[in-house]
Motif scaffolding. Structure first.
Motif, short mmCIF file in Angstrom:
data_model
loop_
_atom_site.label_atom_id
_atom_site.label_comp_id
_atom_site.label_asym_id
_atom_site.label_seq_id
_atom_site.Cartn_x
_atom_site.Cartn_y
_atom_site.Cartn_z
N ALA A 1 -0.30 4.59 -1.21
CA ALA A 1 0.88 5.37 -0.47
C ALA A 1 1.15 6.30 0.39
CB ALA A 1 0.97 6.51 -1.86
N ALA A 2 -0.51 6.47 0.68
CA ALA A 2 -0.77 6.94 2.27
C ALA A 2 -0.58 6.56 3.29
CB ALA A 2 -1.77 7.65 2.40
N GLU A 3 -0.30 5.16 2.69
CA GLU A 3 -0.45 3.71 4.16
C GLU A 3 1.06 3.80 4.40
OE1 GLU A 3 -1.54 -0.70 5.12
OE2 GLU A 3 -2.52 0.39 4.02
N VAL A 4 2.15 3.69 3.50
CA VAL A 4 3.03 3.50 3.45
C VAL A 4 4.46 5.40 4.10
CG1 VAL A 4 5.76 3.07 2.58
CG2 VAL A 4 3.54 1.82 1.59
N ALA A 5 3.27 6.03 3.64
CA ALA A 5 3.83 6.96 4.11
C ALA A 5 3.64 7.26 5.69
CB ALA A 5 3.28 8.46 2.98
N ASN B 1 -1.95 13.47 -2.56
CA ASN B 1 -2.10 14.17 -3.61
C ASN B 1 -1.02 13.80 -5.18
OD1 ASN B 1 -4.12 15.41 -2.62
ND2 ASN B 1 -2.39 17.62 -2.17
N ALA B 2 0.13 13.42 -4.68
CA ALA B 2 1.36 12.66 -5.40
C ALA B 2 0.47 11.64 -6.15
CB ALA B 2 2.61 12.58 -4.44
N PHE B 3 0.62 10.86 -5.93
CA PHE B 3 -0.68 9.69 -6.51
C PHE B 3 -1.40 10.27 -7.05
CE2 PHE B 3 -3.93 6.62 -6.60
CZ PHE B 3 -3.00 5.55 -7.32
N ALA B 4 -2.02 11.01 -6.51
CA ALA B 4 -3.74 11.58 -7.79
C ALA B 4 -3.40 12.19 -8.94
CB ALA B 4 -4.20 11.99 -6.62
N SER C 1 12.22 22.40 22.53
CA SER C 1 11.19 21.59 21.08
C SER C 1 11.44 20.65 19.34
CB SER C 1 10.88 23.49 20.47
OG SER C 1 11.83 24.20 20.01
N LEU C 2 11.12 20.51 19.05
CA LEU C 2 11.29 19.62 18.56
C LEU C 2 10.77 20.08 17.04
CD1 LEU C 2 12.11 16.74 17.28
CD2 LEU C 2 9.51 15.84 17.44
N GLU C 3 11.16 20.46 15.90
CA GLU C 3 10.99 20.60 14.72
C GLU C 3 10.55 19.37 13.45
OE1 GLU C 3 12.21 24.97 12.05
OE2 GLU C 3 13.82 22.87 11.03
N VAL C 4 10.60 19.76 12.55
CA VAL C 4 9.83 18.45 11.86
C VAL C 4 9.46 18.92 9.95
CG1 VAL C 4 8.69 16.80 11.22
CG2 VAL C 4 9.22 16.52 13.56
N GLU C 5 10.35 18.69 9.65
CA GLU C 5 10.28 18.85 8.15
C GLU C 5 9.70 17.49 7.04
OE1 GLU C 5 13.00 21.89 6.40
OE2 GLU C 5 12.82 22.95 7.98
N ILE C 6 8.67 17.81 6.43
CA ILE C 6 7.88 16.57 5.89
C ILE C 6 8.20 16.94 4.56
CG2 ILE C 6 6.37 15.07 5.20
CD1 ILE C 6 5.29 15.53 7.97
N THR C 7 9.27 16.32 3.29
CA THR C 7 9.10 17.06 2.11
C THR C 7 7.88 15.38 0.70
OG1 THR C 7 10.48 18.51 2.39
CG2 THR C 7 9.59 17.72 -0.06
N VAL C 8 7.36 15.26 -0.04
CA VAL C 8 7.20 14.29 -0.52
C VAL C 8 7.25 15.17 -2.14
CG1 VAL C 8 4.71 13.19 -1.68
CG2 VAL C 8 5.07 13.89 0.99
N THR C 9 7.69 14.16 -3.25
CA THR C 9 7.99 14.68 -4.33
C THR C 9 7.82 13.40 -5.51
OG1 THR C 9 10.49 13.63 -4.41
CG2 THR C 9 9.86 15.89 -3.67
N ASP C 10 7.46 14.17 -6.02
CA ASP C 10 6.91 12.94 -7.11
C ASP C 10 7.59 13.48 -8.51
OD1 ASP C 10 5.75 14.45 -9.21
OD2 ASP C 10 3.48 14.51 -7.52
N GLY C 11 7.46 12.50 -10.05
CA GLY C 11 7.63 12.98 -11.22
C GLY C 11 6.96 14.03 -11.93
N GLY C 12 6.43 14.85 -11.35
CA GLY C 12 5.25 15.90 -11.63
C GLY C 12 3.73 15.62 -12.61
N THR D 1 7.37 17.36 -8.84
CA THR D 1 6.39 18.11 -7.71
C THR D 1 7.09 18.21 -6.55
OG1 THR D 1 4.39 17.84 -9.86
CG2 THR D 1 4.84 18.88 -6.61
N ARG D 2 7.00 19.44 -6.16
CA ARG D 2 7.37 18.72 -4.45
C ARG D 2 7.24 19.49 -3.49
NH1 ARG D 2 10.29 22.71 -1.01
NH2 ARG D 2 11.53 21.82 0.59
N ALA D 3 6.34 19.07 -2.45
CA ALA D 3 5.06 19.39 -1.42
C ALA D 3 5.80 19.24 -0.15
CB ALA D 3 3.55 18.58 -1.18
#
Length: 161
Positions: free
Chosen positions: A36-40, A69-72, A91-102, A143-145
């Motif tokens: 998951a981390a590598e693909v992300a 964290n989402a996988f673990a 300037s550049l604004e980046v928003e990163i969101t990772v969600t999982d099934g809870g 879960t939403r990070a």
């Protein structure tokens, strides 16, 4: 969004951005496993192609931590969303969101302090240190990070980049 023909992340225009100038959103499923981390990290590199190296490095590290964290701690599906928006004055604004099934653990109110000798547990501390803003919402249904990075072009005294 995933281009199913190539199994590679696809970029699409960001929804809700009114001027359309320099806005891109990448949404991709992440494997529920150690990859998951590598693909992300690879997906963030695609979404932030051409960005300054410091921003790309921070975004890749943060995304790696959130995906791990989402996988673990979570359940499938794992989904990554990267929103990239050019702002005024370069300037550049980046928003990163990772969600999982809870998950069954309650949401921490702040980044936990890992034991000094611990081999893990520093992910949210890293996110907190590198991001301009971040949040974590956990629950049994999902879960939403999320985090935001904003970087501007740094001009040298002679006015060049």
């Amino acid at each position: 969004m995933l281009d199913h023909g190539t199994e590679r992340p696809a970029c699409a225009p960001a929804s809700g951005h009114t001027d359309g100038a320099g806005a891109t959103t990448l949404i991709t499923d992440l494997p529920y496993g150690p990859k998951a981390a590598e693909v992300a990290r690879e997906a963030v590199a695609v979404a932030l192609h051409g960005a300054e190296a410091d921003l790309l490095d921070d975004a890749r590290l943060i995304t790696s931590e959130l995906a791990t964290n989402a996988f673990a701690s979570g359940r499938p599906p794992l989904v990554l969303c990267v929103d990239r928006r050019s702002q005024t004055a370069g300037s550049l604004e980046v928003e990163i969101t990772v969600t999982d099934g809870g998950c069954s653990d309650p949401s921490p109110s702040s980044a936990p302090t890992p034991e000094e000798e611990a081999e893990s547990g520093r992910g949210l501390v890293i996110v907190e240190a590198l991001a301009d803003a971040w949040s974590l919402t956990t629950g049994t249904r999902g879960t939403r990070a999320w985090c935001r990075l904003t970087r501007g072009f740094h001009l040298s005294p002679d006015g060049t980049h």
